[in-house]
Design a protein around this motif. Structure first.
Motif, PDB file in Angstrom:
ATOM      1  N   MET A  27       0.943  -1.382  -0.147  1.00 46.56           N
ATOM      2  CA  MET A  27      -0.264   0.548   0.069  1.00 46.56           C
ATOM      3  C   MET A  27       1.144   1.172   0.108  1.00 46.56           C
ATOM      4  O   MET A  27       0.315   2.551  -0.730  1.00 46.56           O
ATOM      5  N   ARG A  28       2.400   1.176   1.100  1.00 47.08           N
ATOM      6  CA  ARG A  28       2.896   2.412   1.145  1.00 47.08           C
ATOM      7  C   ARG A  28       3.641   2.549  -0.982  1.00 47.08           C
ATOM      8  O   ARG A  28       4.019   3.436  -0.741  1.00 47.08           O
ATOM      9  N   TRP A  29       3.887   1.307  -1.826  1.00 49.43           N
ATOM     10  CA  TRP A  29       4.093   1.450  -2.574  1.00 49.43           C
ATOM     11  C   TRP A  29       3.171   2.335  -3.368  1.00 49.43           C
ATOM     12  O   TRP A  29       3.383   2.908  -4.646  1.00 49.43           O
ATOM     13  N   LEU A  30       2.176   1.547  -3.547  1.00 51.08           N
ATOM     14  CA  LEU A  30       0.626   2.281  -3.904  1.00 51.08           C
ATOM     15  C   LEU A  30       0.807   4.168  -3.615  1.00 51.08           C
ATOM     16  O   LEU A  30       0.313   4.031  -4.887  1.00 51.08           O
ATOM     17  N   SER A  31       0.780   4.399  -2.581  1.00 52.32           N
ATOM     18  CA  SER A  31       0.877   5.311  -2.360  1.00 52.32           C
ATOM     19  C   SER A  31       1.302   6.426  -3.466  1.00 52.32           C
ATOM     20  O   SER A  31       1.288   7.604  -3.404  1.00 52.32           O
ATOM     21  N   GLU A  32       2.456   5.657  -3.289  1.00 50.83           N
ATOM     22  CA  GLU A  32       3.827   6.635  -3.951  1.00 50.83           C
ATOM     23  C   GLU A  32       3.579   6.611  -6.001  1.00 50.83           C
ATOM     24  O   GLU A  32       3.686   6.919  -6.299  1.00 50.83           O
TER      25      GLU A  32
END
Length: 210
Positions: A27-32
């Motif tokens: 999810m952190r990756w997706l937020s970027e």
């Protein structure tokens, strides 16, 4: 998981990424991820839904989704594992090139075959050697023999490359990089992509657990 999700999205498939890992890395990756890139529907499955929302509603998939990638946590319990893999077509197990990690993967696979009942449910299991340096390939020889006894696929070997660090920090996947230096990385993913397409050949919506 993020590289698979970005690959399918870049190929025009409506894609979802479900993150069951409490660390929330996917999810952190997706937020970027840039809004200009092909969209990926993200579900933070490790978080409790708020505002009276049920878990089934929290985990729902938009009807147009055709590819679902499930990021499973390490050390998942038996019951949780059964829940995570309930509807998947294929399970991908990435392992690191060390005797400790290979031994842990061997035990996990034995438990998976017993607890998850994957064979009875028609799921396929594939193993990927992850973050491998050239001199480490021989480490997997005995492990590959172990997989052969289980009639399980050792699908591909993925090298240790700075390209993955760059991609992870920018919300993109290896197939969304176009520098000539990533061509080797892309070629190493091709056996896995081919194997996964075979795992989902009888259904419109493919679900893969990683």
């Amino acid at each position: 998981a993020t590289n698979l999700a970005s690959y399918y999205a870049s190929q025009g498939f409506p894609t979802a990424l479900i993150d069951h890992d409490p660390q929330g890395s996917s999810m952190r990756w997706l937020s970027e991820r840039s809004k200009e890139l092909p969209p990926i529907h993200g579900v933070a499955a490790a978080r409790r839904p708020r505002g009276g929302v049920t878990m089934s509603w929290h985990l729902r998939m938009p009807p147009e989704i055709q590819r679902v990638i499930v990021d499973a946590p390490a050390g998942v319990s038996d019951q949780k594992l059964v829940e995570i893999i309930k509807d998947v077509n294929a399970i991908v197990i990435p392992i690191l090139p060390s005797p400790i990690d290979i031994h842990a993967a061997s035990r996990f696979i034995e438990e998976l075959l017993l607890v998850g009942r994957v064979r009875q449910q028609g799921m396929r299991i594939g193993v990927v050697a992850n973050r491998v340096r050239d001199q480490q390939t021989q480490v997997y020889q005995s492990f590959e023999r172990f997989l052969n006894t289980l009639k399980m696929s050792f699908v591909t070997t993925i090298r240790d490359s700075h390209n993955y660090i760059y991609a992870a920090g920018n919300g993109i996947g290896i197939y969304e990089l176009w520098d000539r230096q990533v061509e080797l990385d892309k070629s190493q993913w091709q056996p896995l992509l081919t194997w996964l397409d075979g795992a989902g050949s009888n259904t419109t919506q493919f679900q893969h657990a990683v």
